[in-house]
Design a protein around this motif. Sequence first.
Motif, PDB file in Angstrom:
ATOM      1  N   ARG A  26      82.202 102.088 -21.778  1.00 31.19           N
ATOM      2  CA  ARG A  26      82.097 101.719 -23.191  1.00 31.19           C
ATOM      3  C   ARG A  26      80.761 101.075 -23.541  1.00 31.19           C
ATOM      4  O   ARG A  26      80.449 100.893 -24.715  1.00 31.19           O
ATOM      5  CB  ARG A  26      83.222 100.746 -23.556  1.00 31.19           C
ATOM      6  N   ARG A  33      79.379 107.603 -23.415  1.00 27.66           N
ATOM      7  CA  ARG A  33      80.290 106.532 -23.831  1.00 27.66           C
ATOM      8  C   ARG A  33      81.690 107.080 -24.024  1.00 27.66           C
ATOM      9  O   ARG A  33      81.896 108.077 -24.700  1.00 27.66           O
ATOM     10  CB  ARG A  33      79.792 105.894 -25.124  1.00 27.66           C
ATOM     11  N   GLY A  35      85.113 105.894 -25.623  1.00 23.64           N
ATOM     12  CA  GLY A  35      85.540 104.880 -26.580  1.00 23.64           C
ATOM     13  C   GLY A  35      86.970 104.411 -26.451  1.00 23.64           C
ATOM     14  O   GLY A  35      87.523 103.866 -27.399  1.00 23.64           O
ATOM     15  N   ASP A  36      87.586 104.575 -25.319  1.00 17.42           N
ATOM     16  CA  ASP A  36      88.984 104.173 -25.129  1.00 17.42           C
ATOM     17  C   ASP A  36      89.044 102.726 -24.657  1.00 17.42           C
ATOM     18  O   ASP A  36      88.227 102.290 -23.851  1.00 17.42           O
ATOM     19  CB  ASP A  36      89.620 105.102 -24.092  1.00 17.42           C
ATOM     20  N   ARG A  37      90.029 101.979 -25.118  1.00 22.70           N
ATOM     21  CA  ARG A  37      90.138 100.578 -24.707  1.00 22.70           C
ATOM     22  C   ARG A  37      90.575 100.444 -23.250  1.00 22.70           C
ATOM     23  O   ARG A  37      90.454  99.377 -22.668  1.00 22.70           O
ATOM     24  CB  ARG A  37      91.089  99.821 -25.622  1.00 22.70           C
ATOM     25  N   ARG A  41      83.471  98.604 -19.631  1.00 24.48           N
ATOM     26  CA  ARG A  41      82.115  98.788 -20.172  1.00 24.48           C
ATOM     27  C   ARG A  41      81.265  99.631 -19.221  1.00 24.48           C
ATOM     28  O   ARG A  41      80.581 100.541 -19.632  1.00 24.48           O
ATOM     29  CB  ARG A  41      81.461  97.440 -20.429  1.00 24.48           C
TER      30      ARG A  41
END
Length: 184
Positions: A26, A33, A35-37, A41
């Motif tokens: 992230r 990138r 973008g999944d929670r 990072r």
Amino acid sequence: MKLVIEDEAGTRSTVPFAAESILVGRAPEATFRLGDRNVSRRHARFVLQGGSVFVEDLGSLTGTRVNGERITGRRKLREGDLVQIGDYDLAVLHELGAPGAGAPPPLPVTPREAATFPEPERARPRPPPAPAAAAPAPPPAAPGRPVGLALAAGALALAVGIAAGFAIGAFTAPAPPPSAVTRP
């Protein structure tokens, strides 16, 4: 060589190995990138070394899986290996050209998908739609398979079961109480 990435919705992206490594996560400095929670990072790194590709988990919280198995450290990838990071599926494509008009190939099937869904929807080529007027013909009866005899045997078994139920019910039913009998 390139990295094929597919998200949960089935959208695919390709990332060529322009450098020796591809960082996924992230973070803004990631090469690609995610973008999944469920993605850290700095989640994982794909390293091209001596013609082979390695995936390395960078201490992510949710882990990196290769063919359904959570890895620690670095793992060499083979053709057909599926890497799972969060809700993303990743695979390394060793071929120079992708089949079709620039479309990435379908990703390999995970062992869990193979056990649950023998042929996952995303890996199955879709047949062209059938014409609306054409109805599928019933399959022909196989020779030596007496369907009528099987139906008759089933009906007989059902009748015997019903008769046995009535017989057992008649013998086990309680007798009516004496007060229910009326005298003229």
